[in-house]
Design a protein around this motif. Sequence first.
Motif, PDB file in Angstrom:
ATOM      1  N   LEU A 121      29.259  35.772  42.360  1.00  0.00           N
ATOM      2  CA  LEU A 121      28.303  36.848  42.155  1.00  0.00           C
ATOM      3  C   LEU A 121      28.126  37.780  43.352  1.00  0.00           C
ATOM      4  O   LEU A 121      28.052  38.983  43.171  1.00  0.00           O
ATOM      5  CB  LEU A 121      26.944  36.283  41.740  1.00  0.00           C
ATOM      6  N   LYS A 150      41.179  38.860  43.399  1.00  0.00           N
ATOM      7  CA  LYS A 150      40.990  37.536  42.824  1.00  0.00           C
ATOM      8  C   LYS A 150      39.877  37.576  41.782  1.00  0.00           C
ATOM      9  O   LYS A 150      38.877  38.257  41.918  1.00  0.00           O
ATOM     10  CB  LYS A 150      40.664  36.539  43.934  1.00  0.00           C
ATOM     11  N   ASP A 151      40.114  36.826  40.764  1.00  0.00           N
ATOM     12  CA  ASP A 151      39.328  36.979  39.553  1.00  0.00           C
ATOM     13  C   ASP A 151      38.118  36.066  39.483  1.00  0.00           C
ATOM     14  O   ASP A 151      37.616  35.769  38.419  1.00  0.00           O
ATOM     15  CB  ASP A 151      40.239  36.692  38.349  1.00  0.00           C
ATOM     16  N   ASP A 152      37.663  35.603  40.607  1.00  0.00           N
ATOM     17  CA  ASP A 152      36.537  34.667  40.514  1.00  0.00           C
ATOM     18  C   ASP A 152      35.254  35.409  40.173  1.00  0.00           C
ATOM     19  O   ASP A 152      35.160  36.630  40.318  1.00  0.00           O
ATOM     20  CB  ASP A 152      36.363  33.919  41.823  1.00  0.00           C
ATOM     21  N   ARG A 153      34.340  34.657  39.711  1.00  0.00           N
ATOM     22  CA  ARG A 153      33.110  35.303  39.271  1.00  0.00           C
ATOM     23  C   ARG A 153      32.015  35.034  40.281  1.00  0.00           C
ATOM     24  O   ARG A 153      30.874  34.792  39.932  1.00  0.00           O
ATOM     25  CB  ARG A 153      32.745  34.758  37.903  1.00  0.00           C
ATOM     26  N   PHE A 189      38.661  52.729  46.131  1.00  0.00           N
ATOM     27  CA  PHE A 189      39.472  53.261  45.043  1.00  0.00           C
ATOM     28  C   PHE A 189      39.032  54.666  44.670  1.00  0.00           C
ATOM     29  O   PHE A 189      39.861  55.562  44.482  1.00  0.00           O
ATOM     30  CB  PHE A 189      39.355  52.316  43.847  1.00  0.00           C
ATOM     31  N   ASN A 244      44.672  47.968  44.275  1.00  0.00           N
ATOM     32  CA  ASN A 244      44.412  47.961  42.855  1.00  0.00           C
ATOM     33  C   ASN A 244      43.312  46.941  42.621  1.00  0.00           C
ATOM     34  O   ASN A 244      43.520  45.750  42.807  1.00  0.00           O
ATOM     35  CB  ASN A 244      45.688  47.556  42.124  1.00  0.00           C
ATOM     36  N   PRO A 245      42.174  47.406  42.219  1.00  0.00           N
ATOM     37  CA  PRO A 245      41.047  46.473  42.098  1.00  0.00           C
ATOM     38  C   PRO A 245      41.317  45.361  41.114  1.00  0.00           C
ATOM     39  O   PRO A 245      40.746  44.290  41.205  1.00  0.00           O
ATOM     40  CB  PRO A 245      39.882  47.345  41.631  1.00  0.00           C
ATOM     41  N   HIS A 246      42.166  45.638  40.182  1.00  0.00           N
ATOM     42  CA  HIS A 246      42.412  44.607  39.186  1.00  0.00           C
ATOM     43  C   HIS A 246      43.160  43.430  39.757  1.00  0.00           C
ATOM     44  O   HIS A 246      43.133  42.345  39.218  1.00  0.00           O
ATOM     45  CB  HIS A 246      43.229  45.179  38.036  1.00  0.00           C
ATOM     46  N   ASP A 253      31.509  44.439  44.582  1.00  0.00           N
ATOM     47  CA  ASP A 253      32.770  44.994  44.145  1.00  0.00           C
ATOM     48  C   ASP A 253      32.772  45.578  42.759  1.00  0.00           C
ATOM     49  O   ASP A 253      33.825  45.742  42.164  1.00  0.00           O
ATOM     50  CB  ASP A 253      33.860  43.917  44.216  1.00  0.00           C
ATOM     51  N   ASN A 254      31.637  45.832  42.197  1.00  0.00           N
ATOM     52  CA  ASN A 254      31.677  46.398  40.855  1.00  0.00           C
ATOM     53  C   ASN A 254      31.916  47.902  40.955  1.00  0.00           C
ATOM     54  O   ASN A 254      31.697  48.508  41.993  1.00  0.00           O
ATOM     55  CB  ASN A 254      30.381  46.103  40.126  1.00  0.00           C
ATOM     56  N   PRO A 255      32.339  48.476  39.888  1.00  0.00           N
ATOM     57  CA  PRO A 255      32.755  49.876  39.968  1.00  0.00           C
ATOM     58  C   PRO A 255      31.645  50.819  40.395  1.00  0.00           C
ATOM     59  O   PRO A 255      31.903  51.851  40.993  1.00  0.00           O
ATOM     60  CB  PRO A 255      33.207  50.188  38.538  1.00  0.00           C
ATOM     61  N   LEU A 302      30.875  40.081  43.489  1.00  0.00           N
ATOM     62  CA  LEU A 302      30.872  40.941  42.320  1.00  0.00           C
ATOM     63  C   LEU A 302      29.823  42.034  42.479  1.00  0.00           C
ATOM     64  O   LEU A 302      30.018  43.175  42.058  1.00  0.00           O
ATOM     65  CB  LEU A 302      30.572  40.110  41.077  1.00  0.00           C
ATOM     66  N   PHE A 303      28.730  41.662  43.090  1.00  0.00           N
ATOM     67  CA  PHE A 303      27.694  42.658  43.323  1.00  0.00           C
ATOM     68  C   PHE A 303      28.224  43.787  44.206  1.00  0.00           C
ATOM     69  O   PHE A 303      27.871  44.952  44.035  1.00  0.00           O
ATOM     70  CB  PHE A 303      26.490  41.986  43.984  1.00  0.00           C
ATOM     71  N   TRP A 360      36.147  49.077  45.071  1.00  0.00           N
ATOM     72  CA  TRP A 360      36.026  50.162  44.107  1.00  0.00           C
ATOM     73  C   TRP A 360      35.660  51.472  44.797  1.00  0.00           C
ATOM     74  O   TRP A 360      36.124  52.535  44.427  1.00  0.00           O
ATOM     75  CB  TRP A 360      34.958  49.833  43.055  1.00  0.00           C
TER      76      TRP A 360
END
Lengths: 190, 798
Positions: free
Chosen positions: B82, B77-80, B102, B72-74, B88-90, B85-86, B99
């Motif tokens: 970058l 871990k909620d760190d930002r 997913f 579950n991607p949500h 792991d974005n949808p 995030l690059f 993702w």
Amino acid sequence: MVLVLALGDLHVPHRAADLPPKFKSMLVPGKIQHIICTGNLCIKEIHDYLKTICPDLHIVRGEFDEDARYPDTKTLTIGQFKLGLCHGHQVIPWGDLDSLAMLQRQLDVDIFVTGHTHQFTAYKHEGGVVINPGSATGAYSSINHDVNPSFVLMDIDGLRVVVYVYELIDGEVKVDKIDFKKASTSTSAP
Amino acid sequence: MVPSEIEPSSPGTLVLSRADESDHRFANLRSIRWRLNLGVIPSSSSSIDELRRATANSRRGYALLRRRLLMNPHLLKDDRDLPTLFIDNPLSQNPDSTWGQFFRNAELEKALDQDLSRLYPEQWCYFQAPGCQGMLRRILLLWCLKYPEYGYRQGMHELLAPLLYVLHVDIMRLSQVRKDYEDYFTDRFDSLSFEEKDISYTFDFNKFMDSMDNDEISSQGYSKKIKTLDELDPEVQSIVMLSDSYGAEGELGSVLSEKFMEHDAYCMFDALMSGTNGCVAMASFFGYSPAKGSHTGLPPVLEACTAFYRLLAVVDSSLHSHLVELGVEPQYFGLRWLRVLFGREISLQGLLLVWDEIFLADNSTRTFTDDDEHNGNNMFKVFVCPRGALLSGMAVSMILYLRSSLLSTENATCCLQRLLNFPEDFDLDKIIQKAKWLQGFVLDVNVRSALSSSVPARTKSVPSGSTSPLFVTPESYWEEKWRLLRKAEEEERQMSPSTQKKKRWLKVTKLIREVTDLSRFRRRSVLEGISQNISSNTEEEATECPVTVSKENTPTQETEEGSMGFHTADEESVKSGEESSSVYSDPTSLVRDSNDSDSSTASNLSLDENHNSVDSLSAENSHVSLEPTSPEARDCSTNLDQQTCVDSPLPISPHSRNENQVTQSKEEDSTDESVSIITKEHKLLTGIFQWFLKCRRSFSSEESKENQVDCYSESHTQALSSPNGDSDSNLMKTLKNLGQSMLEHIQVIELIFRQEPGLVQGGLIRNIDKTKFIEKGQATATTALKELRKISHLLSDM
């Protein structure tokens, strides 16, 4: 797990030729469930292109849109959230948070998406969120000539929405994320 | 979820062949048996504790897998950060992104849902319940993610569904046992008390009944009922101990547990697919690439298909060659059969029995002796282990079940239709037994050379050691006709039993008629005319009459063989044949009539010469028996009443015509001997037909024995089983004897015909025209003999 794409102000073909190729490669059909567009596409071809990404397309009228049938404002409900859409050239001063908030209250929405400034902003305000996805093509605006292409992807999951911001800075795609949780599903409080 | 439409299956009628002493504990607990057989729980574990531990281990494995793969991607871990995030974005195109995983899972789930929504519609209320669907979806998803090289193929869900169902049935059983034997489940501690002298915390399974709460009886006054588990029968005992929450490994070890159904089903499915290091791995049946080490170079499922076709060729070469000629490749139907382990052909309850047997069969590769290693390399992989052999045996036995209907079709699509739409009602036990025999056959050392894949396909080699069981398989065209006719009978069960029997026996006579019809169209056949006469004789049902007629026949035969009026005689017999056919079709309509005309026909019968047995005839028989065959009586036969039919002139008239031709030619010296022998044969044949009809008579006259025909056909179909009832067995024996004697005499007749050319060439027959006729007659006569031979087979098989 609903993915909603928010973009606008493309100004194709007047101010920009097309979306940046890096953005285009990311926008593949099948992943996104809704598209909300703030307006100023301006031509039908862009409308059709967006339709190929996702058939559920909501669009409001910008001042340069060639299709006059788009509405001025629009509201829709996705999951637990109510979304509002308006181009923003009607709201003066352009881009002013309080004025936009007034319109948000009028529309009674949790997430309010506007454009026209070609500048990405996202505010949490009075239990709601005001988002400006900027210009997806990086077209210049009357205020700003140096615009980075940007758009927003919202991941709505229950009472939580995660806002991913995609910006093309110096030819590279940068991603940022904002979390927003709605308080509860109670009826709107004054 | 209570499957209201599904009834838990009674323990299979098949005896577990493995004499495992622990099996009696699990006779009703299919899921445990299957887990043992598939290797989820190592079969070496026999004690309750070992079982529990093995179960717990398998479940832990699944839980780990689930945690790892279902993301579950949500929950990340909620760190930002970058860079992540690059990735792991949808919208990330990066294959590593969660993702991306997913979305791939979502696609897989969509494909799964397509299949799952169509799973077992007839047991809709269980399999389509959301909880069950969710479990199936998760299990399949995780398995496919674990084995990305296989992916998800249609059919895997059908392998998984019965496994889950079996677990569910056992859970139902558990809950029933819980209800019945509440006392033994120590989940409730509230009212338990311990023995004073108990130093160790032993569970005596005492339960203080509700007496503690009971107002009337005080705790001291209540006599403690010490119930020990040993009082229970072993099965319930094992259920209790296996599902005890406080046994080894706690809840996770509780072998029958609703909470862990998903885990258990996954483990069973995984074991089934991977084959647990055996030779038959179901997953390989879904793959398209050839297995390594296979010398045929085919994908495993195709190899298995060719393997069971080879087995079919060895066991029943005629059917095999027929199918090969039509172009029916084994994989057209074999793919579906093997991939789903016959799940689509057999209903769920029957399927469970079949899978019992399949899982019972050992999956380990048989080791061969040194000199057989050579052969061992050439063997199909499927034949190398008992389970594979049983699969092939099952496939072949199912094909053999449809043997007669397959042999009768002449194009491939019909064959495939029959194979793919396997009939609903069939004797599963028989098929399984046959499959087991075939399994033994395959595994037999002597057979392997015949089954080696290097031997050409249409081999006719049959090993020495096994001949008698082969009688089970061959079925002739006549038997198939019989079966078809029987099916038609079953459709008309509303009719009164007497008329039923009438009809059945009419159909028997139809069979005989068909034999004669076949011979009818072969002109210039001596025996044809003879058989016509015989059939006309049998219609009269007089024991003595045909004898007299046959005496009359002898002069006719003498003439017929060389008569110039041969063709006219043929026309005669043809007419009579037509008569008989038209007349035979009439009886079916006759039968529906009331028995009003019985008396009239009986009176007609009495007109026949020497009808001593008329009175003993039942009325129904007279319907059938009175088929007038003379041309004059043809009009009568078309009438339903048959009031005006006159039988007496019948037997005479055709013969009289023949007698006319007798006068025309008279040189029959050389053929006298053959004729005399032939006459003997005819007498015998007539005698046989008399017997046959007598039996029919006796059958139909006895109203009470309604099941005789069923016995008849049953014993017919089960060649090895003995029929019920003494009279029936006697009858069968007599019929068998008849058949055998018929056969012998047919052989004699054939011998005669072979001798005849000698006579012809010897120029002993004066008339050259006659020789020509004789030669032609021999050819057709031999064909007619073949037909009679078939009848004799039919009779002897009964």
